[in-house]
Write a protein that holds these residues in place. Structure first.
Motif, mmCIF file in Angstrom:
data_model
loop_
_atom_site.group_PDB
_atom_site.id
_atom_site.type_symbol
_atom_site.label_atom_id
_atom_site.label_comp_id
_atom_site.label_asym_id
_atom_site.label_seq_id
_atom_site.Cartn_x
_atom_site.Cartn_y
_atom_site.Cartn_z
ATOM 1 N N THR A 53 36.862 -33.989 -46.812
ATOM 2 C CA THR A 53 37.089 -34.508 -45.465
ATOM 3 C C THR A 53 36.896 -33.362 -44.482
ATOM 4 N N ASP A 54 36.021 -33.567 -43.509
ATOM 5 C CA ASP A 54 35.535 -32.476 -42.658
ATOM 6 C C ASP A 54 36.625 -31.563 -42.118
ATOM 7 N N GLU A 55 37.677 -32.154 -41.536
ATOM 8 C CA GLU A 55 38.695 -31.334 -40.871
ATOM 9 C C GLU A 55 39.421 -30.392 -41.827
ATOM 10 N N TRP A 56 39.433 -30.715 -43.109
ATOM 11 C CA TRP A 56 40.144 -29.904 -44.102
ATOM 12 C C TRP A 56 39.181 -29.044 -44.935
ATOM 13 N N MET A 57 37.897 -29.236 -44.731
ATOM 14 C CA MET A 57 36.892 -28.628 -45.597
ATOM 15 C C MET A 57 36.662 -27.148 -45.278
ATOM 16 N N ALA A 58 36.447 -26.359 -46.309
ATOM 17 C CA ALA A 58 36.185 -24.930 -46.143
ATOM 18 C C ALA A 58 34.822 -24.709 -45.486
ATOM 19 N N PRO A 59 34.660 -23.614 -44.745
ATOM 20 C CA PRO A 59 33.380 -23.344 -44.074
ATOM 21 C C PRO A 59 32.192 -23.330 -45.031
ATOM 22 N N GLU A 60 32.375 -22.697 -46.201
ATOM 23 C CA GLU A 60 31.248 -22.613 -47.137
ATOM 24 C C GLU A 60 30.827 -23.993 -47.635
ATOM 25 N N THR A 61 31.785 -24.891 -47.756
ATOM 26 C CA THR A 61 31.459 -26.254 -48.170
ATOM 27 C C THR A 61 30.721 -26.983 -47.052
ATOM 28 N N MET A 62 31.212 -26.830 -45.827
ATOM 29 C CA MET A 62 30.590 -27.479 -44.675
ATOM 30 C C MET A 62 29.139 -27.036 -44.492
ATOM 31 N N MET A 63 28.857 -25.775 -44.832
ATOM 32 C CA MET A 63 27.511 -25.234 -44.622
ATOM 33 C C MET A 63 26.610 -25.395 -45.839
ATOM 34 N N GLY A 64 27.105 -26.080 -46.864
ATOM 35 C CA GLY A 64 26.281 -26.329 -48.039
ATOM 36 C C GLY A 64 26.077 -25.122 -48.925
ATOM 37 N N LEU A 65 26.982 -24.146 -48.846
ATOM 38 C CA LEU A 65 26.877 -22.951 -49.676
ATOM 39 C C LEU A 65 27.618 -23.148 -50.995
ATOM 40 N N ASP A 66 27.431 -22.212 -51.915
ATOM 41 C CA ASP A 66 28.178 -22.268 -53.168
ATOM 42 C C ASP A 66 29.671 -22.133 -52.863
ATOM 43 N N TYR A 67 30.492 -22.833 -53.609
ATOM 44 C CA TYR A 67 31.935 -22.721 -53.407
ATOM 45 C C TYR A 67 32.667 -22.872 -54.726
ATOM 46 N N ASP A 68 33.923 -22.453 -54.720
ATOM 47 C CA ASP A 68 34.737 -22.529 -55.929
ATOM 48 C C ASP A 68 36.147 -22.978 -55.552
ATOM 49 N N GLN A 69 37.133 -22.618 -56.354
ATOM 50 C CA GLN A 69 38.503 -23.077 -56.110
ATOM 51 C C GLN A 69 39.096 -22.530 -54.812
ATOM 52 N N LYS A 70 38.506 -21.472 -54.276
ATOM 53 C CA LYS A 70 38.994 -20.951 -52.996
ATOM 54 C C LYS A 70 38.751 -21.951 -51.863
ATOM 55 N N ALA A 71 37.834 -22.893 -52.073
ATOM 56 C CA ALA A 71 37.639 -23.961 -51.082
ATOM 57 C C ALA A 71 38.874 -24.861 -51.045
ATOM 58 N N ASP A 72 39.477 -25.077 -52.207
ATOM 59 C CA ASP A 72 40.738 -25.833 -52.265
ATOM 60 C C ASP A 72 41.852 -25.087 -51.539
ATOM 61 N N VAL A 73 41.848 -23.768 -51.671
ATOM 62 C CA VAL A 73 42.874 -22.956 -50.999
ATOM 63 C C VAL A 73 42.757 -23.123 -49.488
ATOM 64 N N PHE A 74 41.524 -23.115 -48.991
ATOM 65 C CA PHE A 74 41.314 -23.329 -47.553
ATOM 66 C C PHE A 74 41.857 -24.701 -47.146
ATOM 67 N N SER A 75 41.515 -25.720 -47.919
ATOM 68 C CA SER A 75 41.977 -27.078 -47.603
ATOM 69 C C SER A 75 43.498 -27.170 -47.654
ATOM 70 N N PHE A 76 44.103 -26.462 -48.601
ATOM 71 C CA PHE A 76 45.563 -26.464 -48.686
ATOM 72 C C PHE A 76 46.163 -25.803 -47.448
ATOM 73 N N PRO A 134 43.971 -15.965 -50.816
ATOM 74 C CA PRO A 134 44.749 -15.813 -52.056
ATOM 75 C C PRO A 134 44.418 -16.932 -53.035
ATOM 76 N N THR A 135 44.865 -16.786 -54.258
ATOM 77 C CA THR A 135 44.746 -17.880 -55.219
ATOM 78 C C THR A 135 45.875 -18.869 -54.956
ATOM 79 N N MET A 136 45.752 -20.072 -55.503
ATOM 80 C CA MET A 136 46.817 -21.058 -55.320
ATOM 81 C C MET A 136 48.115 -20.582 -55.965
ATOM 82 N N LYS A 137 48.005 -19.882 -57.069
ATOM 83 C CA LYS A 137 49.205 -19.358 -57.726
ATOM 84 C C LYS A 137 49.926 -18.384 -56.807
ATOM 85 N N GLU A 138 49.160 -17.541 -56.127
ATOM 86 C CA GLU A 138 49.758 -16.585 -55.193
ATOM 87 C C GLU A 138 50.378 -17.302 -53.996
ATOM 88 N N VAL A 139 49.690 -18.335 -53.512
ATOM 89 C CA VAL A 139 50.199 -19.101 -52.366
ATOM 90 C C VAL A 139 51.540 -19.742 -52.708
#
Length: 220
Positions: A53-76, A134-139
């Motif tokens: 969902t756009d408003e929660w989405m990480a910048p790298e996801t919005m721009m079509g770049l490679d992403y990983d679990q850190k995109a979830d951290v941004f959304s969180f 940070p990682t989700m564990k750290e958060v």
């Protein structure tokens, strides 16, 4: 989720379920995918698709770049922002590469009385560079530490307590709150609670009568 080598890809308030005792669980795994064996590489590029969902989405996801679990951290982080301001996040400016505007949030958060520690967690989660987040564990570790420092239990949602433990905690808090009442205050509170219970019983009877009346009309 991340401990199981998964990425959710659509973290937002609408995808959390809250139990009657404030026990929170993440749901809606329609966009979730398994990560690569190393935990930082996607399987066959399947996770590179634009989803969420756009408003929660990480910048790298919005721009079509490679992403990983850190995109979830941004959304969180955006989810925490949503909770702290009690409003959905706004769409970010594509001309600024969808960066999170930290100063604007700090201003709004200060007005809303958001604890400084929580503000910093949100800012850290929404860093532009995934490697800086940070990682989700750290958060969760930081949030649990913050929860212990909050006298009003404003961060109880990060606790992993069972429902029974949360109920016991609430009852203990209520007992402490009423401990210093005078006899007059205690009697006043009991009368107020009794009136409330009576109103609830009356409302319940009225609802039952309406249901019965509706049922009889349908039968006729």
């Amino acid at each position: 989720v991340h401990a199981k080598n998964l990425i959710h890809r659509d973290i937002k308030a609408a995808n959390f379920l809250v139990g009657e005792n404030w026990h929170v669980k993440l749901c809606d795994f329609g966009f979730s995918r398994s990560m690569g064996a190393a935990g930082d590489a996607m399987k066959a590029g399947a996770q590179m698709t634009l989803c969420g969902t756009d408003e929660w989405m990480a910048p790298e996801t919005m721009m079509g770049l490679d992403y990983d679990q850190k995109a979830d951290v941004f959304s969180f982080g955006m989810f925490l922002l949503e909770m702290s301001l009690r409003a959905e996040p706004k769409l970010r400016d594509p001309s600024k590469m969808y960066r999170f505007e930290e100063e604007l949030y700090r201003r709004d958060a200060a007005k809303a009385g958001v604890p400084e520690g929580l503000i910093q967690v949100i800012v850290d989660c929404t860093r532009y560079e995934p490697a800086d987040r940070p990682t989700m564990k750290e958060v969760l570790g930081v949030l649990k530490d913050l929860a212990k420092k909050q006298p009003d239990d404003t961060l109880d949602f990060v606790e992993s307590s069972s429902d029974s433990e949360l109920v016991e905690k609430k009852e203990k808090k209520d007992r402490h709150k009423h401990r210093d009442e005078t006899d007059a205050e205690r009697e006043k509170r009991r009368r107020r609670e009794k009136k409330h219970d009576a109103r609830e019983r009356h409302r319940s009877r009225k609802d039952k009568d309406k249901d019965k009346e509706s049922s009889e009309k349908r039968e006729k």
